[in-house]
Design a protein around this motif. Sequence first.
Motif, PDB file in Angstrom:
ATOM      1  N   ARG A 107       0.800  -1.216   0.000  1.00 17.50           N
ATOM      2  CA  ARG A 107       0.000   0.000   0.000  1.00 17.50           C
ATOM      3  C   ARG A 107       0.839   1.274   0.000  1.00 17.50           C
ATOM      4  O   ARG A 107       0.312   2.360  -0.252  1.00 17.50           O
ATOM      5  CB  ARG A 107      -0.931   0.016   1.213  1.00 17.50           C
ATOM      6  CG  ARG A 107      -2.067  -0.989   1.141  1.00 17.50           C
ATOM      7  CD  ARG A 107      -3.052  -0.776   2.272  1.00 17.50           C
ATOM      8  NE  ARG A 107      -4.203  -1.663   2.140  1.00 17.50           N
ATOM      9  CZ  ARG A 107      -5.298  -1.357   1.459  1.00 17.50           C
ATOM     10  NH1 ARG A 107      -5.371  -0.194   0.827  1.00 17.50           N
ATOM     11  NH2 ARG A 107      -6.312  -2.212   1.378  1.00 17.50           N
ATOM     12  N   THR A 122      -9.217   1.116  -1.447  1.00 18.19           N
ATOM     13  CA  THR A 122      -9.964  -0.143  -1.308  1.00 18.19           C
ATOM     14  C   THR A 122      -9.874  -0.975  -2.582  1.00 18.19           C
ATOM     15  O   THR A 122      -9.630  -2.191  -2.541  1.00 18.19           O
ATOM     16  CB  THR A 122     -11.433   0.145  -0.975  1.00 18.19           C
ATOM     17  OG1 THR A 122     -11.491   0.899   0.248  1.00 18.19           O
ATOM     18  CG2 THR A 122     -12.210  -1.152  -0.810  1.00 18.19           C
ATOM     19  N   GLY A 152      -6.545  -2.792  -3.206  1.00 10.03           N
ATOM     20  CA  GLY A 152      -6.345  -4.033  -2.459  1.00 10.03           C
ATOM     21  C   GLY A 152      -7.098  -5.219  -3.045  1.00 10.03           C
ATOM     22  O   GLY A 152      -6.904  -6.350  -2.586  1.00 10.03           O
TER      23      GLY A 152
END
Length: 527
Positions: A116, A252, A255
């Motif tokens: 991330r 979001t 991922g």
Amino acid sequence: MTLLRLMIRRHRALIGCWSVLLIGLSATASAYQSTYPTLQQRLVAVALAQHNAATTMLYGNLPDPGAPAQMFGWEIGAIATILTAIMAVVVAVALTRTAEDDGTLEVVRSCGVGPRAPLLSGFAVLALVTAVLTVGCTIGAGLDTGRVDGITWSGAAAFGSSVGLTFLLFALLTAVVAQVMPTAGGARLLGFAAVGAAFGIRSIADTQHIAWANWLSPLGLRATVRPFTDNRWWVLATYLIVAAATAWLAATLQGRREYRAGLLGRPSRRPSRLNISSSLGLAVRLARSTLVVWTVAVAGIGTLFAVMGSGVVEQSQTSDVGGFLGAQLGAGDPVAGYFGYCGTVVGIVVSSFAVLSMLRSRHDEADGRTDQVLASGARRWAPLAAQVAVTAAGTATVLIATGALSAVVAPSVIDGTDVAARSFSYIAGQWPAAMAMAGWTAMLVGRWPRLSPLAWVPLVASATFALLGQLLGVPRSIRDLGIFQHIPDVAAPSPDVQGILVLLAAATVTTLLGVLGVTRRDIVTGR
């Protein structure tokens, strides 16, 4: 070096050039005070602007009473936010998906960086650019406080915040798109489509007087904030919440997708034999789909500008046109002045295409594809020369198609002499300028490939001189160094073609230097 510093260092030229252009735009408010020195002149200009559908579609609704500060926020604000949206798409894709597609992110993650971290660092860079644009545009406009009617520091802050937040909204929206599309090119294309859709929604909202519809478009932020009129700070706070939600959505989605892939899969294609017998044939095959997209898009933009010129030409024939458009029209024939402005805008866009097309040679070399072509027996100079030829033909195709379509449409909406001829010649005549940029880029790629990012410097400088030079008080001798305003008026008794010949000579010399230079150095793979 941290990942944040690495991103800034890698994209500093791209971010810096765009930021300088936008901040420079915000420093032109004084021109609106000097252009309309009397109340009567301003009232005439405001009445024409408020009742012209074409200017309303492009710039939005001009609020009453139309003070110089409001005219600045109306006209320059529209141009600045559109350019900001384009910048946001380019920068956001570069910070998110481009690093994946070219393998850079794989190298970074091999150093132990978390999955991330790249996206979060990209968000940090976007926030930093937002702050730079906000502060820079605020200072640029606020310096005219006390010298331009209606300019205040609070209004300048609202104006700068509108520009900065427009950048952030489009950048984060593009970051979401980048998680959906399978490639960086697809994300960039869909991001530009989103800019077009936002412009369409904003245009419908203003021309049809549907004020609430501006809330549906990031380009409507300026209309809802109303800098130099109401300075609605609560609107900015609302959009900040929207930006935070968009960033959360992008994180979001990131991922939930595979590395170097999007949530949408790549289109399946049947295997087919690629019958290519030369470097030129390969370059043509690879460029054809991109050329079609650019041709359709630029032809649409050029024709839109031609259609919108009726009100501007009519106003300039009956009274003075001030501000940004007044500087573009000049003191001569308003028809020639307006089509010269349209040609400049199209020339800037097509020259950008020329630079991107030539930089493809650098990307092919760095990614190892040029090595594969040379392994087939092609001469060292052939791939670069083929790319130059494709760029020359591609820019000519785009300009001729745009000029022809504009020449068909313009006479039906604009009254004047030689409208069709001028419309075509001022657009198609930008080919030498585009080739000068292609030649400059070819020279950098051929002789000094590591300096290839400098290919954008003459383009940005020439665009600034052409669009803002007079408003910023740049001397004429300096503005003439730009490449976009040397197109002769075909309706004049003796058109001056000296500028075109100089551009063609420069394009030829720089292209030859680049093609010869690539034979005198090693092929460089990797970045």
